[in-house]
Scaffold this motif. Structure first.
Motif, PDB file in Angstrom:
ATOM      1  N   ALA A   3      -4.848  18.761  -6.853  1.00 34.45           N
ATOM      2  CA  ALA A   3      -2.805  18.712  -5.653  1.00 34.45           C
ATOM      3  C   ALA A   3      -3.134  17.061  -5.620  1.00 34.45           C
ATOM      4  CB  ALA A   3      -3.144  19.192  -4.282  1.00 34.45           C
ATOM      5  N   ALA A   4      -3.506  16.093  -5.805  1.00 34.58           N
ATOM      6  CA  ALA A   4      -3.353  14.775  -5.452  1.00 34.58           C
ATOM      7  C   ALA A   4      -2.996  15.096  -7.516  1.00 34.58           C
ATOM      8  CB  ALA A   4      -4.724  14.287  -5.280  1.00 34.58           C
ATOM      9  N   ASP A   5      -3.122  15.438  -8.120  1.00 33.85           N
ATOM     10  CA  ASP A   5      -2.214  15.210 -10.170  1.00 33.85           C
ATOM     11  C   ASP A   5      -4.342  14.798 -10.308  1.00 33.85           C
ATOM     12  OD1 ASP A   5      -0.134  15.861  -9.986  1.00 33.85           O
ATOM     13  OD2 ASP A   5       0.467  13.877  -8.733  1.00 33.85           O
ATOM     14  N   GLY A   6      -5.261  14.877  -9.567  1.00 33.81           N
ATOM     15  CA  GLY A   6      -6.398  14.822 -10.525  1.00 33.81           C
ATOM     16  C   GLY A   6      -7.239  15.946 -11.148  1.00 33.81           C
ATOM     17  N   ASP A   7      -8.502  15.985 -11.287  1.00 28.25           N
ATOM     18  CA  ASP A   7      -9.730  17.120 -11.616  1.00 28.25           C
ATOM     19  C   ASP A   7     -11.172  16.459 -11.362  1.00 28.25           C
ATOM     20  OD1 ASP A   7     -10.290  19.172 -11.724  1.00 28.25           O
ATOM     21  OD2 ASP A   7      -9.428  19.253 -13.827  1.00 28.25           O
ATOM     22  N   THR A  12       1.004  -0.885  -0.254  1.00 31.65           N
ATOM     23  CA  THR A  12       0.191  -0.114  -0.181  1.00 31.65           C
ATOM     24  C   THR A  12       0.693   1.464   0.266  1.00 31.65           C
ATOM     25  OG1 THR A  12      -1.546  -1.355   0.982  1.00 31.65           O
ATOM     26  CG2 THR A  12      -1.728   1.306   0.936  1.00 31.65           C
ATOM     27  N   ASN A  13       0.436   2.382  -0.938  1.00 32.67           N
ATOM     28  CA  ASN A  13       1.031   3.830  -1.075  1.00 32.67           C
ATOM     29  C   ASN A  13      -0.032   4.144  -0.401  1.00 32.67           C
ATOM     30  OD1 ASN A  13       2.759   5.701  -1.337  1.00 32.67           O
ATOM     31  ND2 ASN A  13       2.947   5.553  -3.882  1.00 32.67           N
ATOM     32  N   LYS A  14       0.283   5.497   0.759  1.00 30.42           N
ATOM     33  CA  LYS A  14      -0.362   6.169   1.590  1.00 30.42           C
ATOM     34  C   LYS A  14       0.226   7.197   1.398  1.00 30.42           C
ATOM     35  CE  LYS A  14      -2.829   7.180   5.810  1.00 30.42           C
ATOM     36  NZ  LYS A  14      -3.058   6.347   6.906  1.00 30.42           N
ATOM     37  N   ALA A  47      -7.248  22.402   6.703  1.00 27.44           N
ATOM     38  CA  ALA A  47      -7.595  21.577   7.373  1.00 27.44           C
ATOM     39  C   ALA A  47      -8.624  22.068   8.992  1.00 27.44           C
ATOM     40  CB  ALA A  47      -7.206  20.802   7.882  1.00 27.44           C
ATOM     41  N   ILE A  48      -9.820  21.733   9.613  1.00 26.50           N
ATOM     42  CA  ILE A  48     -10.448  22.767  10.402  1.00 26.50           C
ATOM     43  C   ILE A  48     -10.037  22.164  12.066  1.00 26.50           C
ATOM     44  CG2 ILE A  48     -11.006  25.350   9.743  1.00 26.50           C
ATOM     45  CD1 ILE A  48     -14.173  23.985  10.296  1.00 26.50           C
ATOM     46  N   GLY A  49      -9.502  21.020  11.880  1.00 22.94           N
ATOM     47  CA  GLY A  49     -10.164  19.558  13.325  1.00 22.94           C
ATOM     48  C   GLY A  49      -8.481  18.667  12.326  1.00 22.94           C
ATOM     49  N   THR A  50      -9.100  17.858  13.385  1.00 21.37           N
ATOM     50  CA  THR A  50      -7.873  16.102  12.904  1.00 21.37           C
ATOM     51  C   THR A  50      -8.175  15.396  11.909  1.00 21.37           C
ATOM     52  OG1 THR A  50      -9.529  14.878  14.475  1.00 21.37           O
ATOM     53  CG2 THR A  50      -7.388  16.026  15.658  1.00 21.37           C
ATOM     54  N   TYR A  51      -7.976  16.385  10.631  1.00 22.62           N
ATOM     55  CA  TYR A  51      -8.477  15.488   9.273  1.00 22.62           C
ATOM     56  C   TYR A  51      -7.119  15.883   8.222  1.00 22.62           C
ATOM     57  CZ  TYR A  51     -10.988  19.723   8.481  1.00 22.62           C
ATOM     58  OH  TYR A  51     -11.375  20.365   7.707  1.00 22.62           O
ATOM     59  N   SER A  52      -7.078  15.632   7.509  1.00 22.80           N
ATOM     60  CA  SER A  52      -6.386  15.467   6.234  1.00 22.80           C
ATOM     61  C   SER A  52      -7.543  16.519   5.089  1.00 22.80           C
ATOM     62  CB  SER A  52      -5.121  15.094   5.327  1.00 22.80           C
ATOM     63  OG  SER A  52      -4.658  14.572   6.464  1.00 22.80           O
ATOM     64  N   GLN A  53      -7.068  17.274   3.967  1.00 30.22           N
ATOM     65  CA  GLN A  53      -7.858  17.722   2.906  1.00 30.22           C
ATOM     66  C   GLN A  53      -8.203  16.372   2.231  1.00 30.22           C
ATOM     67  OE1 GLN A  53      -5.564  20.567   0.573  1.00 30.22           O
ATOM     68  NE2 GLN A  53      -6.542  22.004   2.022  1.00 30.22           N
ATOM     69  N   ALA A  54      -7.145  15.338   1.831  1.00 30.03           N
ATOM     70  CA  ALA A  54      -7.055  13.887   1.661  1.00 30.03           C
ATOM     71  C   ALA A  54      -6.017  12.542   1.509  1.00 30.03           C
ATOM     72  CB  ALA A  54      -7.750  14.906  -0.317  1.00 30.03           C
ATOM     73  N   VAL A  55      -6.434  11.978   1.192  1.00 29.51           N
ATOM     74  CA  VAL A  55      -5.408  11.151   1.480  1.00 29.51           C
ATOM     75  C   VAL A  55      -5.486   9.607   0.187  1.00 29.51           C
ATOM     76  CG1 VAL A  55      -4.796   8.602   2.952  1.00 29.51           C
ATOM     77  CG2 VAL A  55      -5.698  11.052   3.975  1.00 29.51           C
ATOM     78  N   LYS A  56      -4.560   9.590  -0.775  1.00 30.10           N
ATOM     79  CA  LYS A  56      -4.276   8.676  -1.353  1.00 30.10           C
ATOM     80  C   LYS A  56      -4.027   8.215  -0.989  1.00 30.10           C
ATOM     81  CE  LYS A  56      -2.339   9.216  -6.100  1.00 30.10           C
ATOM     82  NZ  LYS A  56      -1.016   9.480  -6.715  1.00 30.10           N
ATOM     83  N   VAL A  57      -4.353   6.881  -1.625  1.00 26.95           N
ATOM     84  CA  VAL A  57      -4.399   5.087  -1.237  1.00 26.95           C
ATOM     85  C   VAL A  57      -3.648   4.143  -2.456  1.00 26.95           C
ATOM     86  CG1 VAL A  57      -4.221   2.710  -0.352  1.00 26.95           C
ATOM     87  CG2 VAL A  57      -5.201   4.342   0.754  1.00 26.95           C
ATOM     88  N   ASN A  58      -2.392   4.483  -2.608  1.00 24.89           N
ATOM     89  CA  ASN A  58      -2.455   3.269  -4.538  1.00 24.89           C
ATOM     90  C   ASN A  58      -2.965   4.804  -5.575  1.00 24.89           C
ATOM     91  OD1 ASN A  58      -1.022   1.471  -3.616  1.00 24.89           O
ATOM     92  ND2 ASN A  58      -2.809   0.958  -3.577  1.00 24.89           N
ATOM     93  N   ASN A  59      -4.156   4.537  -6.089  1.00 25.54           N
ATOM     94  CA  ASN A  59      -4.506   5.593  -7.283  1.00 25.54           C
ATOM     95  C   ASN A  59      -5.440   5.824  -6.828  1.00 25.54           C
ATOM     96  OD1 ASN A  59      -6.287   2.941  -8.110  1.00 25.54           O
ATOM     97  ND2 ASN A  59      -6.527   3.572 -10.314  1.00 25.54           N
ATOM     98  N   THR A  60      -6.615   5.909  -5.562  1.00 28.96           N
ATOM     99  CA  THR A  60      -7.309   6.194  -4.831  1.00 28.96           C
ATOM    100  C   THR A  60      -7.303   7.300  -4.151  1.00 28.96           C
ATOM    101  OG1 THR A  60      -8.295   3.954  -5.157  1.00 28.96           O
ATOM    102  CG2 THR A  60      -9.330   5.890  -3.822  1.00 28.96           C
ATOM    103  N   VAL A  61      -8.526   8.567  -3.998  1.00 33.56           N
ATOM    104  CA  VAL A  61      -7.536   9.423  -3.127  1.00 33.56           C
ATOM    105  C   VAL A  61      -8.866   9.649  -2.656  1.00 33.56           C
ATOM    106  CG1 VAL A  61      -7.228  11.660  -3.347  1.00 33.56           C
ATOM    107  CG2 VAL A  61      -6.384  10.783  -4.980  1.00 33.56           C
ATOM    108  N   TYR A  62      -8.874   9.274  -1.180  1.00 35.14           N
ATOM    109  CA  TYR A  62     -10.533   9.796  -0.240  1.00 35.14           C
ATOM    110  C   TYR A  62     -10.032  10.830  -0.687  1.00 35.14           C
ATOM    111  CZ  TYR A  62     -10.285   4.950  -0.148  1.00 35.14           C
ATOM    112  OH  TYR A  62      -9.882   3.714  -0.663  1.00 35.14           O
ATOM    113  N   LEU A  63     -11.333  11.990  -0.605  1.00 37.48           N
ATOM    114  CA  LEU A  63     -10.963  13.728  -0.639  1.00 37.48           C
ATOM    115  C   LEU A  63     -11.783  13.919   1.119  1.00 37.48           C
ATOM    116  CD1 LEU A  63     -12.130  14.609  -4.269  1.00 37.48           C
ATOM    117  CD2 LEU A  63      -9.877  14.920  -2.708  1.00 37.48           C
ATOM    118  N   SER A  64     -11.671  14.153   1.851  1.00 36.61           N
ATOM    119  CA  SER A  64     -12.491  15.268   3.035  1.00 36.61           C
ATOM    120  C   SER A  64     -13.687  16.064   2.812  1.00 36.61           C
ATOM    121  CB  SER A  64     -11.495  15.829   3.841  1.00 36.61           C
ATOM    122  OG  SER A  64     -10.763  14.853   4.440  1.00 36.61           O
TER     123      SER A  64
END
Length: 127
Positions: A66-70, A2-4, A15-32
């Motif tokens: 920022a995650a190389d997508g759109d 896994t590449n995170k 971020a206004i709390g305890t989170y990231s704007q997004a997390v990329k795992v392999n080719n999937t990006v989870y957007l907060s």
């Protein structure tokens, strides 16, 4: 293996709390979730519901880039509304940022959002 990676854009609100704007795992990006904060002032944008919706999509786009997508790479979008009467406005605004084939989507009516925002959106992007 896994590449995170943590994704950050200065063109989206910090971020206004305890989170990231997004997390990329392999080719999937989870957007907060993004609310309609101006990334410079960190205040809600001025104006009506449509102005808030536009800012949410601008913020999401900045994190996608920022995650190389759109936005076109989002495969699942969740939209949270404090008033479901705004649903037609969401569709109209969203049509200015997305084109077919559209992502899978849920629109959820909720009681309250951070900073008294009227809309929030999060999603999953595959690049």
């Amino acid at each position: 293996m896994t590449n995170k990676a943590i994704i950050h854009s200065d063109n989206a609100p910090a971020a206004i709390g305890t989170y990231s704007q997004a997390v990329k795992v392999n080719n999937t990006v989870y957007l907060s979730g993004q609310i309609p904060l101006d990334p410079v002032t960190m205040q809600l944008v001025e104006g009506d519901f449509a102005a808030q919706a536009h800012q949410v999509f601008k913020n999401l786009r900045a994190v996608c880039v920022a995650a190389d997508g759109d936005l076109k790479d989002i495969v699942k979008l969740n939209i949270y509304l404090t008033d479901l009467a705004n649903f037609p406005i969401v569709n109209e605004v969203m049509s200015q940022y997305f084109s077919a084939p559209f992502p899978a989507r849920a629109a959820i009516g909720i009681n309250q959002l951070p900073r008294a925002s009227l809309i929030e959106a999060d999603g999953v992007m595959v690049i």
